[in-house]
Design a protein around this motif. Sequence first.
Motif, PDB file in Angstrom:
ATOM      1  N   ASP A 390       7.521   2.241  49.976  1.00  0.00           N
ATOM      2  CA  ASP A 390       6.514   2.912  49.143  1.00  0.00           C
ATOM      3  C   ASP A 390       6.163   4.278  49.714  1.00  0.00           C
ATOM      4  OD1 ASP A 390       6.422   0.751  47.442  1.00  0.00           O
ATOM      5  OD2 ASP A 390       4.578  -0.087  48.288  1.00  0.00           O
ATOM      6  N   ARG A 391       5.973   4.336  51.016  1.00  0.00           N
ATOM      7  CA  ARG A 391       5.613   5.618  51.638  1.00  0.00           C
ATOM      8  C   ARG A 391       6.746   6.622  51.519  1.00  0.00           C
ATOM      9  NH1 ARG A 391       3.237   1.921  55.717  1.00  0.00           N
ATOM     10  NH2 ARG A 391       5.099   2.149  57.020  1.00  0.00           N
ATOM     11  N   THR A 392       7.977   6.133  51.649  1.00  0.00           N
ATOM     12  CA  THR A 392       9.135   7.019  51.518  1.00  0.00           C
ATOM     13  C   THR A 392       9.243   7.569  50.097  1.00  0.00           C
ATOM     14  OG1 THR A 392      10.324   5.833  53.258  1.00  0.00           O
ATOM     15  CG2 THR A 392      11.645   7.150  51.745  1.00  0.00           C
ATOM     16  N   ALA A 393       9.004   6.715  49.095  1.00  0.00           N
ATOM     17  CA  ALA A 393       9.033   7.174  47.707  1.00  0.00           C
ATOM     18  C   ALA A 393       7.923   8.198  47.452  1.00  0.00           C
ATOM     19  CB  ALA A 393       8.882   5.979  46.768  1.00  0.00           C
ATOM     20  N   TRP A 394       6.758   7.966  48.033  1.00  0.00           N
ATOM     21  CA  TRP A 394       5.645   8.915  47.862  1.00  0.00           C
ATOM     22  C   TRP A 394       5.991  10.265  48.482  1.00  0.00           C
ATOM     23  CZ3 TRP A 394       2.335  11.824  50.849  1.00  0.00           C
ATOM     24  CH2 TRP A 394       1.185  12.300  50.222  1.00  0.00           C
ATOM     25  N   LEU A 395       6.575  10.242  49.662  1.00  0.00           N
ATOM     26  CA  LEU A 395       6.956  11.503  50.324  1.00  0.00           C
ATOM     27  C   LEU A 395       8.034  12.237  49.544  1.00  0.00           C
ATOM     28  CD1 LEU A 395       6.928  10.398  54.062  1.00  0.00           C
ATOM     29  CD2 LEU A 395       5.463  12.146  53.026  1.00  0.00           C
ATOM     30  N   ARG A 397       8.204  12.456  46.448  1.00  0.00           N
ATOM     31  CA  ARG A 397       7.517  13.145  45.351  1.00  0.00           C
ATOM     32  C   ARG A 397       6.561  14.222  45.852  1.00  0.00           C
ATOM     33  NH1 ARG A 397       6.630   7.703  44.052  1.00  0.00           N
ATOM     34  NH2 ARG A 397       4.388   7.953  44.490  1.00  0.00           N
ATOM     35  N   HIS A 398       6.345  14.292  47.162  1.00  0.00           N
ATOM     36  CA  HIS A 398       5.372  15.224  47.719  1.00  0.00           C
ATOM     37  C   HIS A 398       6.014  16.034  48.844  1.00  0.00           C
ATOM     38  CE1 HIS A 398       2.782  12.309  45.692  1.00  0.00           C
ATOM     39  NE2 HIS A 398       1.865  13.263  45.634  1.00  0.00           N
ATOM     40  N   ALA A 406      -2.010  17.373  48.766  1.00  0.00           N
ATOM     41  CA  ALA A 406      -2.397  15.959  48.811  1.00  0.00           C
ATOM     42  C   ALA A 406      -3.636  15.757  49.679  1.00  0.00           C
ATOM     43  CB  ALA A 406      -1.244  15.120  49.359  1.00  0.00           C
ATOM     44  N   ARG A 490       4.436  14.273  57.852  1.00  0.00           N
ATOM     45  CA  ARG A 490       5.395  13.415  57.165  1.00  0.00           C
ATOM     46  C   ARG A 490       5.747  12.203  58.032  1.00  0.00           C
ATOM     47  NH1 ARG A 490       7.660  15.476  52.625  1.00  0.00           N
ATOM     48  NH2 ARG A 490       9.410  14.031  52.787  1.00  0.00           N
ATOM     49  N   PRO A 500      -2.087   8.277  51.539  1.00  0.00           N
ATOM     50  CA  PRO A 500      -2.732   9.001  50.441  1.00  0.00           C
ATOM     51  C   PRO A 500      -4.120   8.426  50.165  1.00  0.00           C
ATOM     52  CG  PRO A 500      -0.465   8.400  49.868  1.00  0.00           C
ATOM     53  CD  PRO A 500      -0.791   7.684  51.129  1.00  0.00           C
TER      54      PRO A 500
END
Length: 501
Positions: A390-395, A397-398, A406, A490, A500
């Motif tokens: 989840d954190r990797t997917a969020w990063l 996108r950011h 953010a 990161r 987040p």
Amino acid sequence: MWRGLRTALIAAGFTVDGVAALLGPSARAALDRGETTPARRAVRGTGAVGTLVRLFLLGDALPRDEVAAAIAPAEVDEAVAAGLLHDLDDADGRVVAALDLRPHGDASLPDAAAWWVLSDLEVSPERRTADREHVLGTGAASLSLARATVRRPVGTLLDVGTGCGVQVLHCSGHARELTATDVSPRALDMARVTFALSGIGAEVLEGPWLAPVAGRRFDQIVSNPPFVPGPPRVEHVYRDSGLGGDGASALLVAALPGHLTEGGVAQLLASWLITSDDWTARPRTWLAEAERAAAPGGLDAWVVQRDVADPALHVGTWLRDAGVDPASPEGTELSERWLDYLAAEGVLAVGFGFVTLRRTAPDVPGTVVCEDLRQSHDDPLGPEIEAWLDRTAWLARHSGDALLDARLRVPDTVALERGLVSTDEGWDPVAATLVRLDGPQWRHDVDEVGVALLAGCRGYLPLRDLLDLLAAARGADADDLAAAALPVVRDLVHHGMLVPA
């Protein structure tokens, strides 16, 4: 036969909870130490469940009529014909277990089902060395993979090298369609029984590696393959791939992304030969191949090293695992051959751990991370892997300005440790370390600028504003400060030390 036996096992209460209650903590602890007498005393006069414990968990030879009463409506002759029991043909008319049958469960599942696992008898000094086709039961490796598996609902799941079917059991609670493959017909026979006894429906396919599912994709793949690095020969199917070295791990890591749906996740146990100071060298080579297999999608990959063994320890461990005394003539010959091979390959050590792969959408940049996690970690790794994905997917996108915009916060499970040295003026700080108090308990050293930045990460202001304020307070250039801070931020997000808001 198996349907009737399932009925008998349930009726007797031969389940994980039932056996635990029957034995009690003291006898259970003794049995875990290999001491059977306390357990044998605990089950006296307890009827069918006591008979099943003595037959399958203690290895006792028992009268046919006693066993017949315990396994009815299944019949003793059926069980003998199926290879589950062995008729001793002695004067007392006794039978003994020819295979290992034991209750299994998963306490993490909300509605834990009663499962039973069929495998070969455990290797012990009394039970000779493992045969070439020996089928393992619920060993430490298979249980560690089960604890590391992502448990989110999926439509299709593939277990490569299923053995007796342990991973399928653990995945049956979150996967709608289950497929199990193995190169060993004997292993698949046992897996079918495991599934039948446990009331689980699964597609079972015979063949090497991914050949049985050529052209197919799955939402999730798990694999506990024959990953043990050694010479290119097969002495034990559960352990040796025949590819030599770490060929089994290399093959699967490189190929699995090609069998994943978009967003699909593969997880496997793997070993790698360490031939230099950089243990990640070989896994990164495999991941480069994996990225090509994922095309046109991208690839997220997390390689976690959980253990490292020198060649002598590696060889001795796996010889004993197969019931071979390394000091015996047979063990000496095998050790020489194995160590000669590793020496010729320039192996300094052998690493072991988990590999997680996710096939991303074509427009999503992938992330590849190799990390040591050899510190003590008793929690199941599965939730941490889910959170990492989840954190990797969020990063993803950011990046750049999106990350600067953010709002981040330091979780309550993160603490700051300070190192101080004594001076004439008192205690002066010399180091600061950010520590996660949960999960893998990651640690990150931070400088005083980082400490000040993290103090402001309460979720109220964008990261950009915090960096501007910090730059103004320290008379620094805001752009330079941001360029230095973003890689650290990161990394902290990857490890769950910033989240987040």
